[in-house]
Design a protein around this motif. Structure first.
Motif, PDB file in Angstrom:
ATOM      1  N   GLY A  25       0.807  -1.214   0.000  1.00  0.00           N
ATOM      2  CA  GLY A  25       0.000   0.000   0.000  1.00  0.00           C
ATOM      3  C   GLY A  25       0.836   1.257   0.000  1.00  0.00           C
ATOM      4  O   GLY A  25       0.568   2.166   0.791  1.00  0.00           O
ATOM      5  N   PRO A  26       1.850   1.357  -0.881  1.00  0.00           N
ATOM      6  CA  PRO A  26       2.707   2.543  -0.862  1.00  0.00           C
ATOM      7  C   PRO A  26       1.917   3.806  -1.186  1.00  0.00           C
ATOM      8  O   PRO A  26       0.915   3.773  -1.909  1.00  0.00           O
ATOM      9  N   LEU A  27       2.415   4.917  -0.643  1.00  0.00           N
ATOM     10  CA  LEU A  27       1.770   6.213  -0.817  1.00  0.00           C
ATOM     11  C   LEU A  27       2.851   7.289  -0.769  1.00  0.00           C
ATOM     12  O   LEU A  27       3.706   7.276   0.127  1.00  0.00           O
ATOM     13  N   PHE A  28       2.833   8.189  -1.722  1.00  0.00           N
ATOM     14  CA  PHE A  28       3.761   9.315  -1.748  1.00  0.00           C
ATOM     15  C   PHE A  28       3.031  10.521  -1.170  1.00  0.00           C
ATOM     16  O   PHE A  28       2.053  11.000  -1.746  1.00  0.00           O
ATOM     17  N   ILE A  29       3.482  11.001  -0.019  1.00  0.00           N
ATOM     18  CA  ILE A  29       2.803  12.064   0.716  1.00  0.00           C
ATOM     19  C   ILE A  29       3.605  13.362   0.549  1.00  0.00           C
ATOM     20  O   ILE A  29       4.789  13.400   0.858  1.00  0.00           O
ATOM     21  N   TYR A  30       2.918  14.416   0.084  1.00  0.00           N
ATOM     22  CA  TYR A  30       3.614  15.639  -0.288  1.00  0.00           C
ATOM     23  C   TYR A  30       2.744  16.863  -0.007  1.00  0.00           C
ATOM     24  O   TYR A  30       1.517  16.789  -0.073  1.00  0.00           O
ATOM     25  N   ASP A  31       3.410  17.994   0.275  1.00  0.00           N
ATOM     26  CA  ASP A  31       2.676  19.230   0.542  1.00  0.00           C
ATOM     27  C   ASP A  31       3.086  20.397  -0.358  1.00  0.00           C
ATOM     28  O   ASP A  31       2.652  21.524  -0.165  1.00  0.00           O
ATOM     29  N   GLY A  32       3.952  20.130  -1.331  1.00  0.00           N
ATOM     30  CA  GLY A  32       4.398  21.185  -2.235  1.00  0.00           C
ATOM     31  C   GLY A  32       5.710  21.825  -1.842  1.00  0.00           C
ATOM     32  O   GLY A  32       6.237  22.662  -2.572  1.00  0.00           O
ATOM     33  N   GLY A  33       6.258  21.442  -0.709  1.00  0.00           N
ATOM     34  CA  GLY A  33       7.503  22.029  -0.219  1.00  0.00           C
ATOM     35  C   GLY A  33       8.735  21.206  -0.541  1.00  0.00           C
ATOM     36  O   GLY A  33       8.785  20.484  -1.525  1.00  0.00           O
ATOM     37  N   ASP A  34       9.728  21.299   0.339  1.00  0.00           N
ATOM     38  CA  ASP A  34      11.024  20.655   0.086  1.00  0.00           C
ATOM     39  C   ASP A  34      11.156  19.256   0.683  1.00  0.00           C
ATOM     40  O   ASP A  34      12.206  18.633   0.572  1.00  0.00           O
ATOM     41  N   THR A  35      10.085  18.752   1.318  1.00  0.00           N
ATOM     42  CA  THR A  35      10.129  17.445   1.963  1.00  0.00           C
ATOM     43  C   THR A  35       8.920  16.613   1.550  1.00  0.00           C
ATOM     44  O   THR A  35       7.822  17.144   1.407  1.00  0.00           O
ATOM     45  N   ALA A  36       9.146  15.325   1.352  1.00  0.00           N
ATOM     46  CA  ALA A  36       8.058  14.386   1.058  1.00  0.00           C
ATOM     47  C   ALA A  36       8.315  13.109   1.838  1.00  0.00           C
ATOM     48  O   ALA A  36       9.418  12.879   2.356  1.00  0.00           O
ATOM     49  N   LEU A  37       7.299  12.278   1.899  1.00  0.00           N
ATOM     50  CA  LEU A  37       7.409  11.002   2.590  1.00  0.00           C
ATOM     51  C   LEU A  37       6.861   9.911   1.681  1.00  0.00           C
ATOM     52  O   LEU A  37       5.733  10.015   1.198  1.00  0.00           O
ATOM     53  N   LEU A  38       7.683   8.908   1.433  1.00  0.00           N
ATOM     54  CA  LEU A  38       7.227   7.721   0.720  1.00  0.00           C
ATOM     55  C   LEU A  38       6.881   6.682   1.773  1.00  0.00           C
ATOM     56  O   LEU A  38       7.770   6.102   2.394  1.00  0.00           O
ATOM     57  N   PHE A  39       5.590   6.507   2.003  1.00  0.00           N
ATOM     58  CA  PHE A  39       5.124   5.470   2.926  1.00  0.00           C
ATOM     59  C   PHE A  39       5.123   4.169   2.132  1.00  0.00           C
ATOM     60  O   PHE A  39       4.467   4.047   1.107  1.00  0.00           O
ATOM     61  N   ARG A  40       5.888   3.187   2.596  1.00  0.00           N
ATOM     62  CA  ARG A  40       5.986   1.894   1.901  1.00  0.00           C
ATOM     63  C   ARG A  40       5.115   0.840   2.564  1.00  0.00           C
ATOM     64  O   ARG A  40       4.496   0.033   1.915  1.00  0.00           O
ATOM     65  N   ASN A  41       5.107   0.799   3.872  1.00  0.00           N
ATOM     66  CA  ASN A  41       4.242  -0.071   4.670  1.00  0.00           C
ATOM     67  C   ASN A  41       4.318   0.445   6.106  1.00  0.00           C
ATOM     68  O   ASN A  41       4.991   1.433   6.378  1.00  0.00           O
ATOM     69  N   TRP A  42       3.641  -0.209   7.030  1.00  0.00           N
ATOM     70  CA  TRP A  42       3.576   0.316   8.395  1.00  0.00           C
ATOM     71  C   TRP A  42       4.912   0.304   9.123  1.00  0.00           C
ATOM     72  O   TRP A  42       5.071   0.953  10.143  1.00  0.00           O
ATOM     73  N   SER A  43       5.900  -0.396   8.600  1.00  0.00           N
ATOM     74  CA  SER A  43       7.213  -0.409   9.259  1.00  0.00           C
ATOM     75  C   SER A  43       8.319   0.196   8.396  1.00  0.00           C
ATOM     76  O   SER A  43       9.480   0.156   8.775  1.00  0.00           O
ATOM     77  N   SER A  44       7.974   0.757   7.247  1.00  0.00           N
ATOM     78  CA  SER A  44       9.006   1.275   6.354  1.00  0.00           C
ATOM     79  C   SER A  44       8.517   2.512   5.601  1.00  0.00           C
ATOM     80  O   SER A  44       7.539   2.448   4.849  1.00  0.00           O
ATOM     81  N   SER A  45       9.220   3.620   5.810  1.00  0.00           N
ATOM     82  CA  SER A  45       8.969   4.864   5.080  1.00  0.00           C
ATOM     83  C   SER A  45      10.304   5.486   4.706  1.00  0.00           C
ATOM     84  O   SER A  45      11.311   5.251   5.367  1.00  0.00           O
TER      85      SER A  45
END
Length: 95
Positions: A25-45
């Motif tokens: 269930g990966p998800l790329f989480i972003y707000d338009g700034g200089d940092t993002a988070l790639l959520f890969r699973n509940w134990s890995s981002s």
């Protein structure tokens, strides 16, 4: 280390180092700034810092990003992560 690229069709590609577990269930989480988070699973981002100003508008408008986990010239894993725009990704990381 990571790279964000755009292919000839306009699709966004994220190259990252290999991770130890499979994405679920990966998800790329972003707000338009200089940092993002790639959520890969509940134990890995994967936190992506210092995103270039040139990449930001493309990321903010993207529906998906193609993720490739690479080791040298070898692609060890590839998957698609939907892009989700949030208000403040740094607040999510700190929580």
């Amino acid at each position: 280390m990571y790279k964000i690229l755009q292919d000839k069709d306009g699709d966004l590609i994220l190259l990252i180092d290999p991770q130890q577990c499979e994405p679920d269930g990966p998800l790329f989480i972003y707000d338009g700034g200089d940092t993002a988070l790639l959520f890969r699973n509940w134990s890995s981002s994967v936190r992506l810092r210092n995103i270039s100003e040139q990449s930001r508008p493309f990321l903010k408008d993207a529906e998906n990003i193609y993720v490739f986990e690479v080791d040298g010239d070898d692609i060890l894993r590839d998957y698609v992560a939907p892009v989700r725009i949030v208000k403040n990704v740094k607040a999510l990381i700190a929580a």
